[in-house]
Motif scaffolding. Sequence first.
Motif, short mmCIF file in Angstrom:
data_model
loop_
_atom_site.label_atom_id
_atom_site.label_comp_id
_atom_site.label_asym_id
_atom_site.label_seq_id
_atom_site.Cartn_x
_atom_site.Cartn_y
_atom_site.Cartn_z
N LEU A 229 0.84 -1.19 0.00
CA LEU A 229 0.00 0.00 0.00
C LEU A 229 0.88 1.24 0.00
O LEU A 229 1.59 1.51 0.98
CB LEU A 229 -0.92 0.01 1.22
CG LEU A 229 -1.73 -1.27 1.50
CD1 LEU A 229 -2.68 -1.05 2.67
CD2 LEU A 229 -2.50 -1.71 0.26
N ASP A 230 0.85 2.00 -1.09
CA ASP A 230 1.69 3.19 -1.15
C ASP A 230 0.90 4.49 -1.17
O ASP A 230 1.48 5.58 -1.23
CB ASP A 230 2.62 3.13 -2.37
CG ASP A 230 1.86 2.97 -3.68
OD1 ASP A 230 0.61 3.06 -3.67
OD2 ASP A 230 2.52 2.75 -4.72
N ASP A 231 -0.43 4.41 -1.09
CA ASP A 231 -1.26 5.62 -1.00
C ASP A 231 -1.26 6.08 0.46
O ASP A 231 -1.60 5.31 1.36
CB ASP A 231 -2.68 5.32 -1.46
CG ASP A 231 -3.57 6.54 -1.41
OD1 ASP A 231 -3.79 7.17 -2.45
OD2 ASP A 231 -4.06 6.88 -0.30
N PRO A 232 -0.88 7.34 0.75
CA PRO A 232 -0.75 7.77 2.14
C PRO A 232 -2.07 7.74 2.92
O PRO A 232 -2.09 7.42 4.11
CB PRO A 232 -0.20 9.20 2.03
CG PRO A 232 -0.47 9.62 0.63
CD PRO A 232 -0.44 8.38 -0.20
N VAL A 233 -3.18 8.09 2.26
CA VAL A 233 -4.48 8.05 2.95
C VAL A 233 -4.83 6.60 3.29
O VAL A 233 -5.25 6.30 4.41
CB VAL A 233 -5.57 8.69 2.09
CG1 VAL A 233 -6.94 8.50 2.74
CG2 VAL A 233 -5.29 10.16 1.88
N LEU A 234 -4.65 5.70 2.35
CA LEU A 234 -4.95 4.29 2.58
C LEU A 234 -4.07 3.72 3.69
O LEU A 234 -4.56 3.03 4.59
CB LEU A 234 -4.75 3.51 1.28
CG LEU A 234 -4.92 1.99 1.36
CD1 LEU A 234 -6.28 1.61 1.93
CD2 LEU A 234 -4.74 1.38 -0.03
N SER A 235 -2.77 4.01 3.64
CA SER A 235 -1.87 3.51 4.68
C SER A 235 -2.26 4.05 6.05
O SER A 235 -2.22 3.34 7.05
CB SER A 235 -0.43 3.91 4.36
OG SER A 235 0.00 3.33 3.15
N GLY A 236 -2.67 5.32 6.09
CA GLY A 236 -3.09 5.91 7.36
C GLY A 236 -4.35 5.27 7.90
O GLY A 236 -4.49 5.06 9.11
N LEU A 237 -5.29 4.94 7.02
CA LEU A 237 -6.52 4.27 7.45
C LEU A 237 -6.21 2.89 8.02
O LEU A 237 -6.73 2.51 9.08
CB LEU A 237 -7.50 4.15 6.29
CG LEU A 237 -8.21 5.42 5.85
CD1 LEU A 237 -8.96 5.19 4.55
CD2 LEU A 237 -9.18 5.90 6.93
N LEU A 238 -5.38 2.13 7.32
CA LEU A 238 -5.04 0.79 7.82
C LEU A 238 -4.34 0.89 9.17
O LEU A 238 -4.61 0.11 10.08
CB LEU A 238 -4.17 0.06 6.80
CG LEU A 238 -3.83 -1.39 7.16
CD1 LEU A 238 -5.10 -2.24 7.31
CD2 LEU A 238 -2.90 -2.00 6.11
N VAL A 335 -0.90 -10.86 -2.82
CA VAL A 335 -0.67 -10.13 -4.08
C VAL A 335 -0.55 -8.64 -3.78
O VAL A 335 -1.07 -8.14 -2.78
CB VAL A 335 -1.81 -10.35 -5.09
CG1 VAL A 335 -1.93 -11.82 -5.48
CG2 VAL A 335 -3.14 -9.84 -4.54
N PRO A 336 0.12 -7.88 -4.65
CA PRO A 336 0.21 -6.43 -4.45
C PRO A 336 -1.08 -5.73 -4.88
O PRO A 336 -1.75 -6.17 -5.81
CB PRO A 336 1.38 -6.02 -5.35
CG PRO A 336 1.39 -7.05 -6.44
CD PRO A 336 0.94 -8.34 -5.80
N LEU A 337 -1.39 -4.64 -4.21
CA LEU A 337 -2.58 -3.86 -4.56
C LEU A 337 -2.52 -3.37 -6.01
O LEU A 337 -3.54 -3.33 -6.71
CB LEU A 337 -2.75 -2.69 -3.60
CG LEU A 337 -3.97 -1.79 -3.83
CD1 LEU A 337 -5.26 -2.56 -3.55
CD2 LEU A 337 -3.89 -0.54 -2.96
N ALA A 338 -1.34 -3.03 -6.45
CA ALA A 338 -1.18 -2.48 -7.81
C ALA A 338 -1.52 -3.49 -8.90
O ALA A 338 -1.68 -3.11 -10.06
CB ALA A 338 0.25 -1.97 -8.00
#
Length: 581
Positions: A229-238, A335-338
């Motif tokens: 996960l490289d999206d900062p908002v997504l990483s922060g939520l997790l 698997v990777p999100l990408a």
Amino acid sequence: MDHHASPPPGLIQRPKGYTVDQDKIITPAETVARAKDAFARLGSGVLAETRRIDTGRLGIPVFLSICGEAARAVMPTRKQMGKGASPEQAEASALMELAERYSFFSFWRDEDRFFPATWSEAEAHFGDALVPLSVIRASVGETMSDADARRILDLLPWRFVLVRDVAQGKEVAVPLDWFKILNEFNGSSAGNCFEESVLQGACELIERHVCAVIDRTRPTLPTIDPASLDDPVLSGLLDAFTSQGITVWLKDFTLDQPVPTVAALAYDPNTFPQTSEIVFTAGTATSPAKAAIRALTEVAQLAGDFESRSNYEASGLPKFTTLADAAWVAEGPLVPLAGLPDLARDDIAEELAILAAALAERGFPLYTVDTTHPALGLSANYNVVPGFAFRERTPAASLGLFTGRLLAEEADPATADAGLAALAEIYPSAPFVAFFEGVLSLRLGDAEAGAAQFACAEALQTSGEDKALAAFYQAHALSQLGRFEDIVPILDRAVALCPEVKEYFNLRGVAHFKAERYAAAAADFTAALALDAGSAMDLANLGLCQARLGQDLLAVQNLKAALALDPSITFATDQLTALGC
């Protein structure tokens, strides 16, 4: 197909003005201001207030929009929840949910919007603009001939309306109430503009479709690697979950769809099951990161911060009560999100055009009708993809089943009788024919005949869920005859086959109460409340049982809780008076 083609006729370029946690043409703060101004034009009767309801433990905001009296007169829901990574987005979401539903239910109250006709009459009226019969058949997986399909659709009039085929950019006439009976308000949407609303609705239809397929087939699907996960908002939520000790699995639920769906399974080992639940939900968007963000904010919306004894109602995916039940979800390769499909573009109309074309290539046309409320002015739509699954719809769907339901519930008795007889010819020994004959008998006041017809339907059913429903209706018919002792073993069958339906426990509780088996009745009302903690009637019934059992403190507590939810339950008021309160 050129996936970079210009939008089809009728779509306007809509560059994104906000892309932090959701993709919108304007910021959440602007959406909140526009929506509140729109509701203010209607007075306080539609929107009473918005309110933040999360406990703050996760730091992920959840809002409610509370309906006013005018909205409650139009729509069945009393409040809507909103989610987002910021307070502004969560409030905007709650407001647009209200706009979506108020617009949808208002749309259906305006009969002038529709052209009532049987199928043959619609063929004569609309000509080539009428949706092909093959599309209607495909909506429920029917393989019958056009002649039989036409015969069924000629049994009663439908409400035809012109909708837009988004991929082709042209108008098509469809029996919109056919799709409403299949999908209820699944597919309704709202947004800051037409294109944003339709894209939102299409993504939700895809989400519900893949979730229904996965729930029925239980495949082993990939787990998304949190390290990818490289999206900062997504990483922060997790991190908001994991920093509180909450376990989260993210799953690839995309299947063969053109946009990604990410499911989230989450639970708190420190609070489950005492004050929290296992939460299982999903999100669909045009990019993998936005899909995962939708899933995680939906978890926050449903979970009550994993500490508040909240009891969410399952919709697109099942609700698990044990980790063993959920074990199949956690399986699968990392698997990777990408690696998930990504249709994200800088323009929302371009995304919608690409998605509609890709769905059409798969044999799934996207239809939409504008449901915008004229006085509210916030873009709203009802969207349909014929052939998509919906978890709340029976897997045994057919043209005859849903036509039979309308005949039994709404048609005049002569039309209903003739129509059900015709369905019996087309579907020999189909259990739904006997079932709807029972529904019609109840409607006409013949509970004795209805009970026998429901018993016949139960014997013919093949799935446990459908057997349970037929048994419940048989018990309901017998209860109208006062035969409460007879219904307990019938409801025992229903509960054994389908223990997730609160109404089965409620009616069995009433039967036990009538026989003065107050402890057994209390156990059934408690079971019903475990499935729906906000059921005022079950709270009141439980309080009544507790009063009979001499448990006065508990009785007063539950009777007051029931009246707080529904002050019109007079027997609860009377019992409190008898208890000296």
